[in-house]
Motif scaffolding. Structure first.
Motif, PDB file in Angstrom:
ATOM      1  N   ALA A   1       0.820  -1.216   0.000  1.00  0.00           N
ATOM      2  CA  ALA A   1       0.000   0.000   0.000  1.00  0.00           C
ATOM      3  C   ALA A   1       0.849   1.260   0.000  1.00  0.00           C
ATOM      4  O   ALA A   1       0.579   2.215  -0.747  1.00  0.00           O
ATOM      5  CB  ALA A   1      -0.940  -0.008   1.202  1.00  0.00           C
ATOM      6  N   GLU A   2       1.874   1.270   0.835  1.00  0.00           N
ATOM      7  CA  GLU A   2       2.751   2.442   0.912  1.00  0.00           C
ATOM      8  C   GLU A   2       3.417   2.705  -0.436  1.00  0.00           C
ATOM      9  O   GLU A   2       3.448   3.849  -0.929  1.00  0.00           O
ATOM     10  CB  GLU A   2       3.817   2.239   1.987  1.00  0.00           C
ATOM     11  N   GLN A   3       3.958   1.657  -1.053  1.00  0.00           N
ATOM     12  CA  GLN A   3       4.656   1.823  -2.326  1.00  0.00           C
ATOM     13  C   GLN A   3       3.678   2.164  -3.453  1.00  0.00           C
ATOM     14  O   GLN A   3       4.002   2.949  -4.348  1.00  0.00           O
ATOM     15  CB  GLN A   3       5.447   0.563  -2.656  1.00  0.00           C
ATOM     16  N   ALA A   4       2.488   1.581  -3.409  1.00  0.00           N
ATOM     17  CA  ALA A   4       1.478   1.876  -4.426  1.00  0.00           C
ATOM     18  C   ALA A   4       1.080   3.345  -4.392  1.00  0.00           C
ATOM     19  O   ALA A   4       1.009   4.016  -5.436  1.00  0.00           O
ATOM     20  CB  ALA A   4       0.249   0.995  -4.204  1.00  0.00           C
ATOM     21  N   TRP A   5       0.833   3.870  -3.192  1.00  0.00           N
ATOM     22  CA  TRP A   5       0.387   5.264  -3.059  1.00  0.00           C
ATOM     23  C   TRP A   5       1.479   6.239  -3.477  1.00  0.00           C
ATOM     24  O   TRP A   5       1.237   7.213  -4.176  1.00  0.00           O
ATOM     25  CB  TRP A   5      -0.080   5.521  -1.634  1.00  0.00           C
ATOM     26  N   ARG A   6       2.718   5.953  -3.049  1.00  0.00           N
ATOM     27  CA  ARG A   6       3.838   6.820  -3.440  1.00  0.00           C
ATOM     28  C   ARG A   6       4.045   6.785  -4.954  1.00  0.00           C
ATOM     29  O   ARG A   6       4.265   7.835  -5.578  1.00  0.00           O
ATOM     30  CB  ARG A   6       5.129   6.370  -2.741  1.00  0.00           C
ATOM     31  N   GLY A   7       3.989   5.609  -5.532  1.00  0.00           N
ATOM     32  CA  GLY A   7       4.188   5.491  -6.979  1.00  0.00           C
ATOM     33  C   GLY A   7       3.110   6.210  -7.763  1.00  0.00           C
ATOM     34  O   GLY A   7       3.390   6.886  -8.763  1.00  0.00           O
ATOM     35  N   PHE A   8       1.867   6.090  -7.304  1.00  0.00           N
ATOM     36  CA  PHE A   8       0.763   6.786  -7.964  1.00  0.00           C
ATOM     37  C   PHE A   8       0.947   8.296  -7.879  1.00  0.00           C
ATOM     38  O   PHE A   8       0.790   9.018  -8.875  1.00  0.00           O
ATOM     39  CB  PHE A   8      -0.567   6.367  -7.340  1.00  0.00           C
ATOM     40  N   LYS A   9       1.282   8.790  -6.690  1.00  0.00           N
ATOM     41  CA  LYS A   9       1.483  10.224  -6.504  1.00  0.00           C
ATOM     42  C   LYS A   9       2.629  10.745  -7.366  1.00  0.00           C
ATOM     43  O   LYS A   9       2.632  11.905  -7.790  1.00  0.00           O
ATOM     44  CB  LYS A   9       1.764  10.528  -5.034  1.00  0.00           C
ATOM     45  N   ALA A  10       3.603   9.878  -7.644  1.00  0.00           N
ATOM     46  CA  ALA A  10       4.739  10.265  -8.491  1.00  0.00           C
ATOM     47  C   ALA A  10       4.431  10.114  -9.981  1.00  0.00           C
ATOM     48  O   ALA A  10       5.282  10.408 -10.826  1.00  0.00           O
ATOM     49  CB  ALA A  10       5.966   9.423  -8.134  1.00  0.00           C
ATOM     50  N   GLY A  11       3.218   9.656 -10.311  1.00  0.00           N
ATOM     51  CA  GLY A  11       2.820   9.527 -11.709  1.00  0.00           C
ATOM     52  C   GLY A  11       3.374   8.311 -12.413  1.00  0.00           C
ATOM     53  O   GLY A  11       3.449   8.283 -13.645  1.00  0.00           O
ATOM     54  N   ARG A  12       3.727   7.277 -11.659  1.00  0.00           N
ATOM     55  CA  ARG A  12       4.355   6.111 -12.275  1.00  0.00           C
ATOM     56  C   ARG A  12       3.336   5.216 -12.965  1.00  0.00           C
ATOM     57  O   ARG A  12       2.192   5.066 -12.533  1.00  0.00           O
ATOM     58  CB  ARG A  12       5.129   5.321 -11.224  1.00  0.00           C
ATOM     59  N   ARG A  13       3.771   4.613 -14.050  1.00  0.00           N
ATOM     60  CA  ARG A  13       2.949   3.679 -14.823  1.00  0.00           C
ATOM     61  C   ARG A  13       2.830   2.326 -14.136  1.00  0.00           C
ATOM     62  O   ARG A  13       1.757   1.716 -14.125  1.00  0.00           O
ATOM     63  CB  ARG A  13       3.570   3.511 -16.212  1.00  0.00           C
ATOM     64  N   LEU A  14       3.929   1.846 -13.576  1.00  0.00           N
ATOM     65  CA  LEU A  14       3.963   0.509 -12.979  1.00  0.00           C
ATOM     66  C   LEU A  14       4.743   0.573 -11.665  1.00  0.00           C
ATOM     67  O   LEU A  14       5.824   1.164 -11.603  1.00  0.00           O
ATOM     68  CB  LEU A  14       4.647  -0.481 -13.927  1.00  0.00           C
ATOM     69  N   VAL A  15       4.187  -0.051 -10.644  1.00  0.00           N
ATOM     70  CA  VAL A  15       4.860  -0.163  -9.351  1.00  0.00           C
ATOM     71  C   VAL A  15       4.994  -1.646  -9.034  1.00  0.00           C
ATOM     72  O   VAL A  15       3.996  -2.379  -9.011  1.00  0.00           O
ATOM     73  CB  VAL A  15       4.060   0.543  -8.233  1.00  0.00           C
ATOM     74  N   VAL A  16       6.219  -2.107  -8.809  1.00  0.00           N
ATOM     75  CA  VAL A  16       6.476  -3.509  -8.468  1.00  0.00           C
ATOM     76  C   VAL A  16       7.088  -3.534  -7.067  1.00  0.00           C
ATOM     77  O   VAL A  16       8.296  -3.366  -6.909  1.00  0.00           O
ATOM     78  CB  VAL A  16       7.424  -4.173  -9.482  1.00  0.00           C
ATOM     79  N   PRO A  17       6.267  -3.743  -6.031  1.00  0.00           N
ATOM     80  CA  PRO A  17       6.793  -3.718  -4.664  1.00  0.00           C
ATOM     81  C   PRO A  17       7.618  -4.973  -4.353  1.00  0.00           C
ATOM     82  O   PRO A  17       7.195  -6.091  -4.633  1.00  0.00           O
ATOM     83  CB  PRO A  17       5.524  -3.693  -3.797  1.00  0.00           C
ATOM     84  N   GLY A  18       8.794  -4.787  -3.790  1.00  0.00           N
ATOM     85  CA  GLY A  18       9.581  -5.904  -3.306  1.00  0.00           C
ATOM     86  C   GLY A  18      10.609  -6.414  -4.296  1.00  0.00           C
ATOM     87  O   GLY A  18      10.334  -6.518  -5.501  1.00  0.00           O
ATOM     88  N   ALA A  19      11.778  -6.770  -3.777  1.00  0.00           N
ATOM     89  CA  ALA A  19      12.859  -7.274  -4.619  1.00  0.00           C
ATOM     90  C   ALA A  19      12.518  -8.633  -5.225  1.00  0.00           C
ATOM     91  O   ALA A  19      12.913  -8.942  -6.349  1.00  0.00           O
ATOM     92  CB  ALA A  19      14.144  -7.380  -3.797  1.00  0.00           C
ATOM     93  N   VAL A  20      11.768  -9.461  -4.488  1.00  0.00           N
ATOM     94  CA  VAL A  20      11.422 -10.792  -4.988  1.00  0.00           C
ATOM     95  C   VAL A  20      10.559 -10.691  -6.242  1.00  0.00           C
ATOM     96  O   VAL A  20      10.756 -11.420  -7.219  1.00  0.00           O
ATOM     97  CB  VAL A  20      10.690 -11.602  -3.898  1.00  0.00           C
ATOM     98  N   ALA A  21       9.603  -9.762  -6.222  1.00  0.00           N
ATOM     99  CA  ALA A  21       8.743  -9.592  -7.393  1.00  0.00           C
ATOM    100  C   ALA A  21       9.552  -9.117  -8.593  1.00  0.00           C
ATOM    101  O   ALA A  21       9.347  -9.591  -9.715  1.00  0.00           O
ATOM    102  CB  ALA A  21       7.629  -8.597  -7.079  1.00  0.00           C
ATOM    103  N   LYS A  22      10.463  -8.193  -8.377  1.00  0.00           N
ATOM    104  CA  LYS A  22      11.303  -7.705  -9.473  1.00  0.00           C
ATOM    105  C   LYS A  22      12.159  -8.826 -10.043  1.00  0.00           C
ATOM    106  O   LYS A  22      12.324  -8.951 -11.271  1.00  0.00           O
ATOM    107  CB  LYS A  22      12.190  -6.557  -8.987  1.00  0.00           C
ATOM    108  N   LEU A  23      12.708  -9.678  -9.174  1.00  0.00           N
ATOM    109  CA  LEU A  23      13.526 -10.808  -9.630  1.00  0.00           C
ATOM    110  C   LEU A  23      12.677 -11.813 -10.393  1.00  0.00           C
ATOM    111  O   LEU A  23      13.116 -12.361 -11.410  1.00  0.00           O
ATOM    112  CB  LEU A  23      14.184 -11.484  -8.423  1.00  0.00           C
TER     113      LEU A  23
END
Length: 291
Positions: free
Chosen positions: A217-239
């Protein structure tokens, strides 16, 4: 006579639990109106208390989002309370683990109804108003599952693939309007979803470390406020996303299928026998009747 002022509101579906409830709490810190939408009035009451404690003004609405008139019912609720949808958070959704031929067809189609159709209907209903006001936007809850087909959770993975594609296209279309569309694609999250869907019993979700709903939730809200297209929370998800891009389908699909399947699952062949009795312990041996 001057018409009453219409206040902007953050509208969160699936707000009674999990990631939706956590996003509602994060949004409430701004001190505005937060509309909480879910089916259970009892669970919504607890979520409303969380929003109030975080500094927001909660407006709970018990609503079945798969109903054809759900967008208009939500619109009417907003109007009655002097609110307009400024930010729409599409967090409602569900999944089921098991062979597509063994799971109830109606329940699988329900995944399409909620994860795709309802999300699309709400997004298309409220986006024009946001564009007219030149502000706000949409947060769509996707998944790391959107980056690969998912044997034994076929409809869930496919639905999240739609969410990511749809959100990405809208982000591009609206990039000069003042409206943001953000897709959030977490990996496994420590919520009730894993047990309700049956995914928590699959080796794939047992092996991967889980991120908390609050972190998402924290990363989603920050990413949205920053105008980001995609938010992938966590290093495991990115890997996991990187791995899925590098592995050929001939390796990736059997691997995902094996990690999501359990030996006592009904075999997809329709025999009614557990998978291990049709295919053997390794899943490689085929017995008569499983063709």
């Amino acid at each position: 006579m001057t018409p009453p002022e219409v206040r902007p509101a953050v509208v969160v579906t699936g707000a009674s639990r999990g990631i939706g409830r956590e996003i509602a709490k994060v949004a409430a810190r701004d001190g505005g109106a937060v509309v909480l939408v879910a089916r259970s009035a009892v669970d919504l009451a607890a979520a409303a208390a969380d929003v109030r404690a975080a500094g927001g003004e909660p407006f709970p609405l018990a609503l079945d989002l798969t109903a054809a008139d759900a967008p208009m019912s939500l619109e009417n609720f907003l109007a009655q309370n002097g609110l307009a949808c400024d930010v729409l958070v599409n967090s409602a959704g569900y999944g089921m683990r098991g062979a597509a031929t063994a799971l109830p067809a109606a329940d699988q189609v329900g995944i399409v109804d909620l994860n795709i159709r309802a999300l699309t209907a709400l997004t298309l209903h409220f986006l024009p108003g946001m564009v007219a006001r030149k502000r706000g936007g949409v947060i769509n809850l996707g998944s790391v599952a959107s980056f690969v087909p998912g044997p034994y959770m076929a409809l869930y993975y496919a639905s999240k693939g739609f969410v990511r594609s749809f959100s990405t296209a809208l982000h591009q279309e609206l990039r000069r309007t003042g409206v943001t569309v953000t897709c959030v694609a977490p990996g496994p999250v420590a919520t009730e979803f894993l047990e309700r869907s049956g995914a928590g019993r699959a080796r794939l979700f047992q092996y991967l470390p889980k991120i908390s709903a609050q972190d998402v939730a924290e990363q989603a809200w920050r990413g949205f406020k920053a105008g980001r297209r995609l938010v992938v929370p966590g290093a495991v998800a990115k890997l996991a996303i990187l791995t899925s891009a590098l592995l050929p389908s001939a390796i990736l699909l059997p691997l995902v299928g094996k990690l999501q399947r359990r030996g006592n699952d009904p075999c997809p062949c329709g025999s009614g026998r557990p998978f291990r009795k049709c295919h053997g312990a390794t899943g490689l041996r085929r017995l008569r009747g499983c063709e």
